[in-house]
Write a protein that holds these residues in place. Structure first.
Motif, mmCIF file in Angstrom:
data_model
loop_
_atom_site.group_PDB
_atom_site.id
_atom_site.type_symbol
_atom_site.label_atom_id
_atom_site.label_comp_id
_atom_site.label_asym_id
_atom_site.label_seq_id
_atom_site.Cartn_x
_atom_site.Cartn_y
_atom_site.Cartn_z
ATOM 1 N N SER A 157 0.852 -1.187 0.000
ATOM 2 C CA SER A 157 0.000 0.000 0.000
ATOM 3 C C SER A 157 0.886 1.235 0.000
ATOM 4 N N TYR A 158 0.544 2.198 -0.851
ATOM 5 C CA TYR A 158 1.371 3.377 -1.052
ATOM 6 C C TYR A 158 0.561 4.653 -0.860
ATOM 7 N N ALA A 159 1.266 5.701 -0.438
ATOM 8 C CA ALA A 159 0.627 7.004 -0.260
ATOM 9 C C ALA A 159 0.872 7.891 -1.478
ATOM 10 N N ILE A 172 2.608 16.578 -5.092
ATOM 11 C CA ILE A 172 3.832 16.893 -4.347
ATOM 12 C C ILE A 172 4.776 15.720 -4.473
ATOM 13 N N THR A 173 6.042 16.010 -4.685
ATOM 14 C CA THR A 173 7.061 14.964 -4.632
ATOM 15 C C THR A 173 8.290 15.526 -3.934
ATOM 16 N N THR A 174 8.812 14.790 -2.971
ATOM 17 C CA THR A 174 9.979 15.236 -2.217
ATOM 18 C C THR A 174 11.229 15.132 -3.084
ATOM 19 N N HIS A 226 1.382 17.238 8.352
ATOM 20 C CA HIS A 226 1.950 15.908 8.110
ATOM 21 C C HIS A 226 3.122 15.961 7.131
ATOM 22 N N PHE A 227 3.333 17.110 6.505
ATOM 23 C CA PHE A 227 4.577 17.326 5.751
ATOM 24 C C PHE A 227 5.116 18.695 6.134
ATOM 25 N N LEU A 276 4.792 11.372 3.386
ATOM 26 C CA LEU A 276 5.618 12.575 3.307
ATOM 27 C C LEU A 276 6.237 12.952 4.657
ATOM 28 N N GLY A 277 5.819 12.302 5.714
ATOM 29 C CA GLY A 277 6.378 12.565 7.041
ATOM 30 C C GLY A 277 6.199 11.337 7.912
ATOM 31 N N THR A 278 6.666 11.443 9.140
ATOM 32 C CA THR A 278 6.512 10.345 10.095
ATOM 33 C C THR A 278 5.182 10.500 10.811
ATOM 34 N N ASN A 279 4.302 9.559 10.592
ATOM 35 C CA ASN A 279 2.978 9.634 11.196
ATOM 36 C C ASN A 279 2.929 8.936 12.543
ATOM 37 N N SER A 280 1.874 9.225 13.285
ATOM 38 C CA SER A 280 1.661 8.588 14.583
ATOM 39 C C SER A 280 0.579 7.531 14.418
ATOM 40 N N ASP A 281 -0.023 7.132 15.526
ATOM 41 C CA ASP A 281 -1.053 6.094 15.493
ATOM 42 C C ASP A 281 -2.171 6.511 16.436
ATOM 43 N N VAL A 282 -3.389 6.441 15.958
ATOM 44 C CA VAL A 282 -4.540 6.845 16.768
ATOM 45 C C VAL A 282 -4.685 5.960 18.002
#
Length: 806
Positions: free
Chosen positions: A72-74, A97-99, A191-192, A281-287
């Motif tokens: 799965s990709y973002a 957007i592309t980094t 998130h970015f 695009l960034g480091t996410n957390s978890d609900v």
């Protein structure tokens, strides 16, 4: 009347200073802990909500199952954004957007590497809300070679925020970019986070109209009133209509083997807490952590309120005569209730004041543990003050309600004759509160131990490569002769080896692709894999082991058509028995010089190694001998590797005098991937300790209450010859039974919750029996130590004091 109630309340609180201080300390501890967690939760829930149209923005995702591997990709295909705007009436705007990686800008003679660079479409400011300080947001990114900077970047390169019209040169290729806008620094709750936005039209490349290439993070701004479910369905249908038109694509054959490619949407405000895809695009957390810590905050506050009730009732005997005399003199019960509620509210107000000051003082330490940048500012105060007012009233009433109704219910005749209500055994409510307190504490103890065990397992697990003492030098793409630099570094005494490669086991750069079992690139022969360009020193530098075959050889030209695969790739290709000499086929992507299908011979099989998070299973990897200067890894010798840095930096400055020397250690990069778990473990430890302290205070107060209720019984027993140890045992056994009951409740629940948390890891430890045993034994020791202090005090007291009125 209210003034009189407050005055009397103050007198009573000052009269019993010890009890008052314990009450205030317990509540302050609970409220301060609760506030810190509330700051954390509010911050987590606020991500991306600063955008004006946050509730109408969606990110496009791609789910792929190909050759037996599902991912799965973002990200999405390049043409999808424009096509969605043109063909779907629900879509108002879209932006891609592309980094940009390994970007360096010139500042004087110095080349500075910048990690926060992105290529974005001209519609970026139509979708997202980032206040532009200078320039026109609608035109800033319209032209090629235009760039928008943040305040931070503008000051860094031009010493002013008004840098519009200035020119910034990219050192990679000496391209000049005109600054067309300056925006405020992007919020931490995004998130970015970028400092440089380059117009997409500058270098969109050859894949702008390719539907089977997934390289852009794509965001859609839906029109007001759009049904997200319908938009999701229509978007996937639009994508499929183009994806199926690819030359040579056979829909039936593709789907027959269980393959699929689908696109779907994630709401912008769900990305930070509910998305953990590849190419985020960034480091996410978890609900999940939000739910866990919210529950902990409520439980800690509940424990503090329970303590207030227990301590108040524990001192009931001291105020029983006061209540009896007041009732005899005509004081109605409601006035007594108001009196006790006023006292509890005053205690809560004092505790809340201390809690706010404590939370403010502890915020830097909390930020350090949680990895946040929380602060108490004007925006915080706007919701904090009303929230505190509500908390003070609510907690004051809740914490004081039981003591108020309990004490005010004393019968004057019974009280004045010295007959109080039943002792400890007679209160189901108080017993339940003790069980609740210690159930929460035991749950947190087990959770903390499990998290730390898993983190220790991750640290100790054999990953299939040795990350220790590996220095990763960055910015090597800008080195004119990187191979010469590598060879020079290998000559330094104490440098075991060095390697130039495109990919690292701890890196985030990935290149998903496919290889085929036959020359015809059809889905049924495909194996979804990663292709890594490496050199001949890669395996020894990483201490990777070959299970079969050989490594690449320096100077062997024929090895350019050879590959080394991991064991998982060998199994996926069907070559597990004897892979050496077998062929696989690779179809280069469009834009590469050689677009013909290439035959590659397997010369080696490397033992499986973990190059993703331990949450994921190992997937196929194919290594090719190719020149790639993306990263220079240096294997150092000995425990003290810091002294190598000046020697390596000197070689760097000679090879690339205008670039900064930037590096990291692979071990630290590996640890960074599990920073969330590490911080969660630390927070668990802190709040578990606080819960135990608060529960201990509650148990202390109940032990005091039990001893106070049974002081005459204890006096009689002592007169009849009872020993101190027997009295301590008598007073303690009822509490120990409650703690054991708490263990029976909390242990299975903690096991279930932590087992589910561990299920998120493909490689994990099981919950050991001793973890539960240690939590149970620890809680019993803490409980007994707390109880025995009060029990011993009661047991050694002079019986004449308790029996003198008889």
């Amino acid at each position: 009347m209210f003034k009189n109630l407050v005055k009397i309340a103050f007198k009573n609180l000052l009269k019993n200073r010890g009890v008052t201080l314990i009450n205030i300390f317990g509540l302050a501890l609970g409220l301060a802990s609760c506030l810190l967690i509330v700051f954390y939760v509010v911050d987590e829930l606020s991500f991306d909500k600063f955008n004006t149209n946050a509730n109408r923005i969606y990110r496009v995702n791609t789910d792929i199952s190909y050759g037996g591997n599902a991912s799965s990709y973002a990200i999405g295909p390049p043409p999808l954004a424009a096509e969605a705007v043109n063909k779907l009436p629900q879509v108002e705007k879209a932006v891609r957007i592309t980094t940009a990686t390994e970007v360096r800008f010139k500042k004087g003679v110095e080349n500075i590497s910048e990690p926060k660079v992105a290529n974005v479409d001209s519609t970026f400011f139509d979708v997202f809300t980032f206040p532009i300080l200078h320039g026109d947001p609608h035109k800033a990114l319209a032209e090629p070679h235009s760039i928008v900077l943040t305040e931070r970047a503008a000051v860094k390169y031009f010493n002013t925020t008004d840098a519009v019209g200035r020119v910034l040169t990219m050192a990679n290729n000496n391209e000049n970019f005109k600054v067309t806008g300056v925006i405020a620094n992007m919020p931490e709750q995004s998130h970015f986070n970028y400092d440089f936005l380059i117009s997409m039209s500058t270098n969109e490349g050859s894949k702008a109209n390719v539907w089977n290439s997934f390289i852009y993070s794509t965001y859609l701004l839906a029109r007001p009133g759009t049904d997200a479910t319908i938009l999701n369905k229509n978007l996937d249908a639009l994508f499929q209509s183009h994806f199926e038109k690819q030359p040579g694509f056979n829909k039936q054959a593709f789907a027959k083997n269980g393959n699929y490619v689908r696109v779907n949407l994630t709401p912008l405000t769900d990305i930070h807490l509910r998305s953990n895809r590849q190419y985020e695009l960034g480091t996410n957390s978890d609900v999940t952590y939000v739910y866990i810590f919210s529950s902990i905050a409520l439980f800690i506050l509940l424990l503090a309120c329970i303590n207030f009730m227990n301590i108040s009732t524990a001192r009931s005997a001291n105020r029983a005569r006061e209540v009896g005399v007041r009732k005899v003199l005509g004081s109605p019960r409601k006035m007594l209730i108001f009196q006790f509620l006023t006292e509890s509210t005053l205690i809560t107000l004092a505790a809340a004041t201390i809690a706010v000051l404590a939370a403010w003082a502890l915020l830097p330490a909390f930020n350090n543990i949680a990895g946040k940048a929380l602060s108490i500012n004007t925006q915080t105060i706007k919701w904090l003050l009303p929230a505190l007012f509500i908390i003070v009233l609510t907690v004051g009433v809740l914490a004081g309600a039981y003591p108020a109704f309990y004490l005010s219910a004393f019968q004057p005749i019974a009280v004045l004759k010295g007959k109080l209500s039943n002792g400890f055994k007679g209160s189901l409510l108080r017993n339940s509160l003790v069980v609740l307190q210690f159930s929460v504490s035991i749950f947190l103890i087990i959770g903390t131990i499990v998290i730390y065990n898993q983190l220790n397992y991750i640290q100790q697990k054999d990953l299939g490569y040795d990350r220790s003492h590996v220095l990763v030098i960055k910015n090597t793409l800008g080195v004119e002769n990187a191979r010469a630099l590598k060879n020079e570094l290998k000559q330094i005494a104490g440098v075991n080896n060095a390697s130039l490669s495109g990919f690292l086991p701890t890196g985030t750069l990935r290149q998903p692709n496919s290889v085929f079992k036959s020359r015809t690139p059809v889905p049924k022969n495909a194996v979804f894999t990663e292709i890594w360009p490496v050199d001949e020193d890669y395996l020894p530098t990483m201490s990777m082991k070959l299970s079969q075959g050989r490594n690449f050889e320096e100077g062997n030209i024929s090895d350019s058509s050879k590959v080394i695969i991991n064991e998982t790739a060998a199994r996926a290709l069907g070559y597990a028995a004897n892979p050496i000499g077998k062929s696989l086929y690779y179809e280069p992507e469009r834009g590469e010089r050689d677009t013909a299908v290439r035959e590659l011979k397997v010369i080696g099989v490397i033992k499986d190694f973990n190059f993703k998070s331990l949450r994921d299973n190992i997937t196929p990897v194919v290594m090719m001998l190719q020149s790639n200067n993306n990263a220079l890894s240096v294997k150092l010798q000995g425990a003290d590797v810091k002294h190598f840095l000046p020697l390596i930096e000197a070689k760097w400055n000679k090879a690339s005098p205008n670039q900064q020397f930037e590096y990291s250690f692979m071990g630290e990069d590996f640890n960074a991937a599990y920073r969330t778990e590490q911080r969660t473990g630390q927070l668990f430890l802190v709040f578990a300790t606080l819960a135990i302290v608060i529960a201990g205070l509650g148990l202390f107060s109940l032990a005091a209450y039990a001893a106070e209720q049974r002081n005459k019984e204890i006096g009689i027993r002592k007169v009849l010859g009872a020993s101190v140890s027997s009295i301590v045992s008598m007073l303690s056994k009822d509490f120990i039974k409650l703690v054991m009951l708490s263990f029976l409740i909390a242990a299975p629940l903690a096991w279930l919750v932590m087992h589910k948390w561990l299920d998120g890891f493909a490689y994990r430890q099981s919950i050991q029996w001793w973890v539960v045993a240690v939590a149970g034994a620890g809680s019993l020791v803490i409980a007994f130590a707390t109880i025995s202090t009060q029990s011993f005090k009661a047991a050694v007291a002079n019986p004449a004091e308790s029996l003198k009125s008889e």
